[in-house]
Design a protein around this motif. Structure first.
Motif, PDB file in Angstrom:
ATOM      1  N   LYS A   1       0.847  -1.182   0.000  1.00 42.43           N
ATOM      2  CA  LYS A   1       0.000   0.000   0.000  1.00 42.43           C
ATOM      3  C   LYS A   1       0.884   1.234   0.000  1.00 42.43           C
ATOM      4  CE  LYS A   1      -4.168   1.992   1.758  1.00 42.43           C
ATOM      5  NZ  LYS A   1      -5.301   1.905   2.630  1.00 42.43           N
ATOM      6  N   THR A   2       0.481   2.213  -0.795  1.00 37.36           N
ATOM      7  CA  THR A   2       1.193   3.481  -0.880  1.00 37.36           C
ATOM      8  C   THR A   2       0.348   4.565  -0.222  1.00 37.36           C
ATOM      9  OG1 THR A   2       2.222   2.771  -2.944  1.00 37.36           O
ATOM     10  CG2 THR A   2       2.291   5.116  -2.459  1.00 37.36           C
TER      11      THR A   2
ATOM     12  N   PHE B   1       6.768  -3.283   6.492  1.00 38.47           N
ATOM     13  CA  PHE B   1       8.147  -3.020   6.099  1.00 38.47           C
ATOM     14  C   PHE B   1       8.133  -1.806   5.188  1.00 38.47           C
ATOM     15  CE2 PHE B   1      11.771  -3.566   3.232  1.00 38.47           C
ATOM     16  CZ  PHE B   1      12.802  -3.776   4.142  1.00 38.47           C
ATOM     17  N   ILE B   2       8.974  -0.835   5.479  1.00 36.36           N
ATOM     18  CA  ILE B   2       8.985   0.398   4.691  1.00 36.36           C
ATOM     19  C   ILE B   2       9.875   0.211   3.473  1.00 36.36           C
ATOM     20  CG2 ILE B   2       9.449   2.882   4.706  1.00 36.36           C
ATOM     21  CD1 ILE B   2       9.105   2.769   7.779  1.00 36.36           C
ATOM     22  N   ASP B   3       9.261   0.174   2.301  1.00 33.15           N
ATOM     23  CA  ASP B   3      10.001   0.074   1.044  1.00 33.15           C
ATOM     24  C   ASP B   3      10.621   1.431   0.714  1.00 33.15           C
ATOM     25  OD1 ASP B   3      10.940  -1.255  -1.250  1.00 33.15           O
ATOM     26  OD2 ASP B   3       9.250  -0.533  -2.429  1.00 33.15           O
ATOM     27  N   TYR B   4       9.835   2.489   0.866  1.00 25.76           N
ATOM     28  CA  TYR B   4      10.369   3.849   0.804  1.00 25.76           C
ATOM     29  C   TYR B   4       9.448   4.759   1.602  1.00 25.76           C
ATOM     30  CZ  TYR B   4       6.977   4.746  -3.004  1.00 25.76           C
ATOM     31  OH  TYR B   4       5.841   4.864  -3.761  1.00 25.76           O
TER      32      TYR B   4
ATOM     33  N   LEU C   1       5.190  10.717   6.673  1.00 21.48           N
ATOM     34  CA  LEU C   1       5.766  12.065   6.571  1.00 21.48           C
ATOM     35  C   LEU C   1       6.228  12.389   5.161  1.00 21.48           C
ATOM     36  CD1 LEU C   1       7.817  12.414   9.873  1.00 21.48           C
ATOM     37  CD2 LEU C   1       5.437  13.024   9.395  1.00 21.48           C
ATOM     38  N   GLU C   2       6.304  11.385   4.330  1.00 21.54           N
ATOM     39  CA  GLU C   2       6.584  11.525   2.902  1.00 21.54           C
ATOM     40  C   GLU C   2       5.656  10.548   2.193  1.00 21.54           C
ATOM     41  OE1 GLU C   2      11.467  12.102   3.132  1.00 21.54           O
ATOM     42  OE2 GLU C   2      10.639  10.260   2.310  1.00 21.54           O
ATOM     43  N   ASP C   3       5.614  10.623   0.874  1.00 20.23           N
ATOM     44  CA  ASP C   3       4.952   9.540   0.148  1.00 20.23           C
ATOM     45  C   ASP C   3       5.664   8.260   0.562  1.00 20.23           C
ATOM     46  OD1 ASP C   3       3.394  11.463  -1.036  1.00 20.23           O
ATOM     47  OD2 ASP C   3       4.327  11.292  -3.011  1.00 20.23           O
ATOM     48  N   THR C   4       4.894   7.268   0.956  1.00 23.82           N
ATOM     49  CA  THR C   4       5.461   6.078   1.604  1.00 23.82           C
ATOM     50  C   THR C   4       4.834   4.824   1.022  1.00 23.82           C
ATOM     51  OG1 THR C   4       5.865   7.303   3.662  1.00 23.82           O
ATOM     52  CG2 THR C   4       5.688   4.912   3.850  1.00 23.82           C
TER      53      THR C   4
END
Length: 195
Positions: A34-35, A54-57, A101-104
């Motif tokens: 999910k983004t 898990f944070i991909d970005y 806090l950013e696109d994630t």
């Protein structure tokens, strides 16, 4: 191995180098991606947190409100897990919300699916144990920091542990994490710049 989950699987193989491909293949059907746009609430306070992510970005911030004031507890970046771990484990309503806090982009695993995977693959249980130990150590360090360090020391600690906060976290949130006003943080930064 799926490109969609490449960063997650690389992380798992880094933690447990002899992780079999069979584990990854078993995970693919139960993982979701999910983004979130910058500022989105990933998981609110008061709701059971069913996902470990898990944070991909991107950047994720755990927070809550006490007496109408936003309290910030940490910042999580790429290649880290994020969740309200207490809620995830106890199945009780979350004490913390999670905000992008950013696109994630998150790679998510539901609690029920994780329990089934643990039963099948003991090496995955090892990853879970290491993640729990890391979470415990973070909580101990945070408690120590709040009780015994001055704000400047807390600021220097977060810069050392996660230097990317300077570029990727707004100053007012960094100040909230340190436990001071943005103006006080500006004074600390100015003093450190002169040193």
């Amino acid at each position: 191995m799926s490109d969609t989950y490449a960063s997650f699987f690389r992380y798992l193989r880094f933690v447990v180098p002899d992780m079999e491909d069979e584990v990854f293949q078993a995970m693919i059907p139960v993982l979701t991606v999910k983004t979130y746009r910058k500022g989105a609430i990933i998981s609110p306070e008061g709701k059971v947190n069913n996902l470990t992510s898990f944070i991909d970005y991107g950047v994720v911030m755990p927070y809550n409100f006490i007496d109408g004031k936003k309290h910030v507890y940490n910042f999580f970046f790429e290649n880290e897990f994020t969740t309200d771990y207490e809620s995830f484990l106890t199945r009780q309503p979350a004490k913390y919300g999670l905000e992008a806090l950013e696109d994630t982009r998150l790679i998510n695993l539901h609690y029920d699916d994780l329990q089934k995977l643990y039963q099948r693959f003991h090496k995955l249980e090892r990853v879970g144990r290491l993640a729990a130990e890391a979470q415990f150590l973070r909580l101990v360090e945070r408690s120590f920091s709040l009780q015994s360090e001055k704000p400047e020391e807390r600021y220097l600690r977060i810069l050392k542990e996660k230097p990317q906060v300077q570029q990727r976290v707004p100053q007012y949130l960094l100040a909230a994490f340190v436990g001071i006003t943005p103006e006080a943080l500006s004074r600390i930064r100015a003093r450190l710049a002169k040193a």
